[in-house]
Scaffold this active site. Structure first.
Site, PDB file in Angstrom:
ATOM      1  CB  CYS A   1     -58.113  28.248 -14.166  1.00  0.00           C
ATOM      2  SG  CYS A   1     -57.293  29.788 -13.713  1.00  0.00           S
TER       3      CYS A   1
ATOM      4  CG  ASN B   1     -56.545  32.863  -9.303  1.00  0.00           C
ATOM      5  OD1 ASN B   1     -56.343  33.351  -8.204  1.00  0.00           O
ATOM      6  ND2 ASN B   1     -57.676  33.067  -9.945  1.00  0.00           N
TER       7      ASN B   1
ATOM      8  CB  CYS C   1     -55.687  33.107 -18.215  1.00  0.00           C
ATOM      9  SG  CYS C   1     -53.989  33.582 -18.637  1.00  0.00           S
ATOM     10  NE  ARG C   2     -57.756  28.157 -18.093  1.00  0.00           N
ATOM     11  CZ  ARG C   2     -57.364  26.900 -17.950  1.00  0.00           C
ATOM     12  NH1 ARG C   2     -58.042  25.944 -18.592  1.00  0.00           N
ATOM     13  NH2 ARG C   2     -56.336  26.583 -17.193  1.00  0.00           N
ATOM     14  CB  SER C   3     -60.261  31.013 -12.253  1.00  0.00           C
ATOM     15  OG  SER C   3     -58.980  31.328 -11.783  1.00  0.00           O
TER      16      SER C   3
ATOM     17  CG  ASP D   1     -54.000  27.284 -20.313  1.00  0.00           C
ATOM     18  OD1 ASP D   1     -53.995  28.528 -20.410  1.00  0.00           O
ATOM     19  OD2 ASP D   1     -53.180  26.638 -19.663  1.00  0.00           O
TER      20      ASP D   1
HETATM   21  P1  4NP Z   1     -54.957  29.969 -16.292  1.00  0.00           P
HETATM   22  O1  4NP Z   1     -53.817  30.008 -17.423  1.00  0.00           O
HETATM   23  O2  4NP Z   1     -54.881  28.602 -15.668  1.00  0.00           O
HETATM   24  O3  4NP Z   1     -56.216  30.181 -17.066  1.00  0.00           O
HETATM   25  O4  4NP Z   1     -54.629  31.091 -15.318  1.00  0.00           O
HETATM   26  C1  4NP Z   1     -52.477  29.722 -17.215  1.00  0.00           C
HETATM   27  C2  4NP Z   1     -51.656  30.667 -16.634  1.00  0.00           C
HETATM   28  C3  4NP Z   1     -50.307  30.411 -16.484  1.00  0.00           C
HETATM   29  C4  4NP Z   1     -49.793  29.194 -16.900  1.00  0.00           C
HETATM   30  C5  4NP Z   1     -50.626  28.243 -17.463  1.00  0.00           C
HETATM   31  C6  4NP Z   1     -51.969  28.502 -17.612  1.00  0.00           C
HETATM   32  N1  4NP Z   1     -48.394  28.945 -16.764  1.00  0.00           N
HETATM   33  O5  4NP Z   1     -47.928  27.936 -17.335  1.00  0.00           O
HETATM   34  O6  4NP Z   1     -47.695  29.726 -16.102  1.00  0.00           O
END
Ligand code: 4NP
Length: 159
Positions: free
Chosen positions: A11, A14, A16-18, A127
């Site tokens: 993702c 790294n 939240c989703r992955s 997201d």
């Molecule tokens: P992820 O979510 O890609 O599912 O880990 C996010 C985590 C942090 C951010 C964006 C998406 N950020 O903008 O810091």
């Protein structure tokens, strides 16, 4: 069962989703007794959260479904991952474009959208980072469904 499989979930951050996908999929693999035959990891296309644990909202939502992701640590995707993993599974179209940029230069495993697996009509795992608690539950629902289908696909390829 001769051919080992390896799965990398990707993702943006790294956190939240992955990592959620890594934890949920690891549990499915263990339930199937295949933990010695399928290697699982996750990473992010960005360098924003390297070394950090998963977002506490992801940890809590996964924990409620019996999945402990508290010990995972974020790392960034590299071109070596395209050689090391035979399934590179990304959460959204931006992740796909970012990984494909590297894939065009490197070759290796062709990255795929995770929701090509499972029954969802969505193409992307949304997201949840800037949204509310519901988003994390939705992510888990999508990941559980797609993960079960991915595991079935891998089991068929190993047979
Ligand atoms: P992820 O979510 O890609 O599912 O880990 C996010 C985590 C942090 C951010 C964006 C998406 N950020 O903008 O810091």
């Amino acid at each position: 069962m001769s051919k080992p499989a390896s799965v990398l979930f990707v993702c943006l951050g790294n956190i939240c989703r992955s990592p959620t996908a890594e934890g949920v999929f690891r549990k499915l693999v263990e339930q199937a007794g295949l933990q010695d035959h399928i290697l699982i990891d996750s990473c992010g296309t960005s360098n924003w959260h390297i070394g950090k644990g998963p977002d506490l909202r992801s940890q809590e939502a996964a924990g409620k479904r019996g999945v402990d992701i508290s010990t995972l640590k974020a790392r960034q995707f590299t071109e070596k991952d395209l050689d090391a993993f035979n399934y590179v599974v990304v959460m959204d179209r931006q992740n796909l474009a970012d990984v494909k940029d590297i894939w065009h230069q490197n070759g290796g495993t062709t990255p795929a959208l995770f929701l090509e697996y499972g029954r969802s009509e969505l193409a992307e795992v949304p997201d949840p980072y800037f949204g509310g608690e519901d988003g994390f539950e939705h992510v888990l629902d999508l990941i559980e469904d797609a993960g079960a289908d991915l595991l079935r696909t891998i089991q068929e390829s190993m047979a």
